[in-house]
Design a protein around this motif. Sequence first.
Motif, PDB file in Angstrom:
ATOM      1  N   HIS A 202       1.713  11.781  -1.215  1.00  0.00           N
ATOM      2  CA  HIS A 202       1.094  10.499  -1.558  1.00  0.00           C
ATOM      3  C   HIS A 202       1.069   9.514  -0.389  1.00  0.00           C
ATOM      4  N   GLU A 203       1.971   9.668   0.584  1.00  0.00           N
ATOM      5  CA  GLU A 203       1.968   8.755   1.735  1.00  0.00           C
ATOM      6  C   GLU A 203       0.657   8.882   2.518  1.00  0.00           C
ATOM      7  N   THR A 204       0.172  10.120   2.669  1.00  0.00           N
ATOM      8  CA  THR A 204      -1.107  10.329   3.345  1.00  0.00           C
ATOM      9  C   THR A 204      -2.232   9.677   2.544  1.00  0.00           C
TER      10      THR A 204
ATOM     11  N   CYS B  40      -2.204   6.001   3.184  1.00  0.00           N
ATOM     12  CA  CYS B  40      -2.864   5.679   4.459  1.00  0.00           C
ATOM     13  C   CYS B  40      -4.384   5.770   4.317  1.00  0.00           C
ATOM     14  N   LYS B  41      -4.848   6.705   3.515  1.00  0.00           N
ATOM     15  CA  LYS B  41      -6.294   6.815   3.252  1.00  0.00           C
ATOM     16  C   LYS B  41      -6.795   5.504   2.614  1.00  0.00           C
ATOM     17  N   ASN B  42      -6.039   5.002   1.648  1.00  0.00           N
ATOM     18  CA  ASN B  42      -6.407   3.726   1.026  1.00  0.00           C
ATOM     19  C   ASN B  42      -6.394   2.588   2.044  1.00  0.00           C
ATOM     20  N   ALA B  43      -5.361   2.553   2.875  1.00  0.00           N
ATOM     21  CA  ALA B  43      -5.254   1.493   3.885  1.00  0.00           C
ATOM     22  C   ALA B  43      -6.459   1.543   4.822  1.00  0.00           C
ATOM     23  N   ARG B  44      -6.813   2.729   5.290  1.00  0.00           N
ATOM     24  CA  ARG B  44      -7.945   2.869   6.225  1.00  0.00           C
ATOM     25  C   ARG B  44      -9.275   2.513   5.559  1.00  0.00           C
ATOM     26  N   GLN B  45      -9.373   2.791   4.259  1.00  0.00           N
ATOM     27  CA  GLN B  45     -10.624   2.509   3.545  1.00  0.00           C
ATOM     28  C   GLN B  45     -10.790   1.026   3.219  1.00  0.00           C
ATOM     29  N   TYR B  46      -9.707   0.376   2.781  1.00  0.00           N
ATOM     30  CA  TYR B  46      -9.850  -0.976   2.236  1.00  0.00           C
ATOM     31  C   TYR B  46      -9.444  -2.107   3.175  1.00  0.00           C
ATOM     32  N   LEU B  47      -8.515  -1.873   4.074  1.00  0.00           N
ATOM     33  CA  LEU B  47      -8.019  -2.983   4.901  1.00  0.00           C
ATOM     34  C   LEU B  47      -9.045  -3.585   5.857  1.00  0.00           C
ATOM     35  N   PRO B  48     -10.041  -2.818   6.350  1.00  0.00           N
ATOM     36  CA  PRO B  48     -11.050  -3.480   7.190  1.00  0.00           C
ATOM     37  C   PRO B  48     -11.756  -4.647   6.471  1.00  0.00           C
ATOM     38  N   ASP B  49     -11.892  -4.533   5.154  1.00  0.00           N
ATOM     39  CA  ASP B  49     -12.540  -5.602   4.371  1.00  0.00           C
ATOM     40  C   ASP B  49     -11.700  -6.879   4.327  1.00  0.00           C
TER      41      ASP B  49
ATOM     42  N   TYR C 214       0.799  -1.231   0.000  1.00  0.00           N
ATOM     43  CA  TYR C 214       0.000   0.000   0.000  1.00  0.00           C
ATOM     44  C   TYR C 214       0.833   1.284   0.000  1.00  0.00           C
ATOM     45  N   HIS C 215       2.159   1.194   0.201  1.00  0.00           N
ATOM     46  CA  HIS C 215       2.939   2.383   0.551  1.00  0.00           C
ATOM     47  C   HIS C 215       2.921   3.506  -0.497  1.00  0.00           C
ATOM     48  N   ASP C 216       2.768   3.198  -1.756  1.00  0.00           N
ATOM     49  CA  ASP C 216       2.702   4.240  -2.791  1.00  0.00           C
ATOM     50  C   ASP C 216       1.350   4.269  -3.500  1.00  0.00           C
ATOM     51  N   SER C 217       0.346   3.609  -2.927  1.00  0.00           N
ATOM     52  CA  SER C 217      -0.984   3.607  -3.554  1.00  0.00           C
ATOM     53  C   SER C 217      -1.601   4.997  -3.551  1.00  0.00           C
ATOM     54  N   GLY C 218      -1.077   5.885  -2.731  1.00  0.00           N
ATOM     55  CA  GLY C 218      -1.565   7.262  -2.713  1.00  0.00           C
ATOM     56  C   GLY C 218      -1.288   8.020  -4.002  1.00  0.00           C
ATOM     57  N   PHE C 219      -0.403   7.478  -4.851  1.00  0.00           N
ATOM     58  CA  PHE C 219      -0.193   8.087  -6.171  1.00  0.00           C
ATOM     59  C   PHE C 219      -1.484   8.061  -6.991  1.00  0.00           C
ATOM     60  N   LEU C 220      -2.445   7.239  -6.598  1.00  0.00           N
ATOM     61  CA  LEU C 220      -3.754   7.240  -7.258  1.00  0.00           C
ATOM     62  C   LEU C 220      -4.433   8.601  -7.110  1.00  0.00           C
ATOM     63  N   PHE C 221      -4.095   9.333  -6.037  1.00  0.00           N
ATOM     64  CA  PHE C 221      -4.659  10.661  -5.796  1.00  0.00           C
ATOM     65  C   PHE C 221      -3.742  11.775  -6.301  1.00  0.00           C
TER      66      PHE C 221
ATOM     67  N   GLN D 154      -0.904   0.774  12.591  1.00  0.00           N
ATOM     68  CA  GLN D 154       0.490   0.324  12.518  1.00  0.00           C
ATOM     69  C   GLN D 154       0.970   0.301  11.075  1.00  0.00           C
ATOM     70  N   VAL D 155       0.125  -0.169  10.157  1.00  0.00           N
ATOM     71  CA  VAL D 155       0.460  -0.172   8.728  1.00  0.00           C
ATOM     72  C   VAL D 155       0.714   1.263   8.260  1.00  0.00           C
ATOM     73  N   CYS D 156      -0.138   2.193   8.669  1.00  0.00           N
ATOM     74  CA  CYS D 156       0.026   3.591   8.268  1.00  0.00           C
ATOM     75  C   CYS D 156       1.310   4.184   8.841  1.00  0.00           C
ATOM     76  N   ASP D 157       1.646   3.823  10.065  1.00  0.00           N
ATOM     77  CA  ASP D 157       2.890   4.295  10.667  1.00  0.00           C
ATOM     78  C   ASP D 157       4.087   3.813   9.849  1.00  0.00           C
ATOM     79  N   ILE D 158       4.039   2.567   9.395  1.00  0.00           N
ATOM     80  CA  ILE D 158       5.116   2.012   8.571  1.00  0.00           C
ATOM     81  C   ILE D 158       5.178   2.754   7.235  1.00  0.00           C
ATOM     82  N   ILE D 159       4.027   2.989   6.620  1.00  0.00           N
ATOM     83  CA  ILE D 159       3.968   3.709   5.346  1.00  0.00           C
ATOM     84  C   ILE D 159       4.579   5.099   5.484  1.00  0.00           C
ATOM     85  N   MET D 160       4.231   5.818   6.532  1.00  0.00           N
ATOM     86  CA  MET D 160       4.686   7.200   6.702  1.00  0.00           C
ATOM     87  C   MET D 160       6.203   7.292   6.866  1.00  0.00           C
TER      88      MET D 160
END
Length: 191
Positions: free
Chosen positions: A72-74, A77-86, A60-67, A96-102
């Motif tokens: 893009h790191e933020t 994290c938006k993607n991680a928070r939106q999709y990982l619960p599923d 997920y670390h560079d998936s923010g390039f979609l925006f 913790q995943v977002c902390d690693i990404i940042m």
Amino acid sequence: MQVEQAGAFILAKIKTELADCFHYHNADHALDVYNAAKQLAAGEGIGEHETQLLLTAAYYHDSGFLFGQVDHETGSCKNARQYLPDFGYTDNEIEQVCDIIMATKIPQNPHNHLGEIICDADLDYLGRNDFFILSKRLFSELVITDHLEDEQAWDKQQVKFLQNHCYFTQTALRLRDKCKNEHLTTITQRL
């Protein structure tokens, strides 16, 4: 946590939705960082649960390039928070995943071992044999997104970056530092 399913989901999204100008920051790069993170985690003796969090962050670390490119790191994290619960991630695991990404935000500033590992995985290519191939892809991306002038300007930028870069983990230092310094010498001679 369904790491592989969560990874497959975001990779598919990146492949279909990412702007064509991203020749380097794409699904191939996410897979590259995933593989490097896996290798480094094993070398550093990281446990299974922490490795799963790390590998998720790698996907997920560079998936923010979609925006877009900026912050893009933020976006990642938006993607991680939106999709990982599923995919069975708890709120705590997602944070913790977002902390690693940042930790990958340049200049890199990891504040724990998993952050150090993802930083090393993200820049693993600096000390690999495919450095010049991937460097060319990054250059072709930056020509479009950052209006980089020419290859000489790129070489100067790379020399400065390589001179200031240090791997954090002992595993990355052992595996990549020597080759990274050889690349620096090659570029410096070219200038």
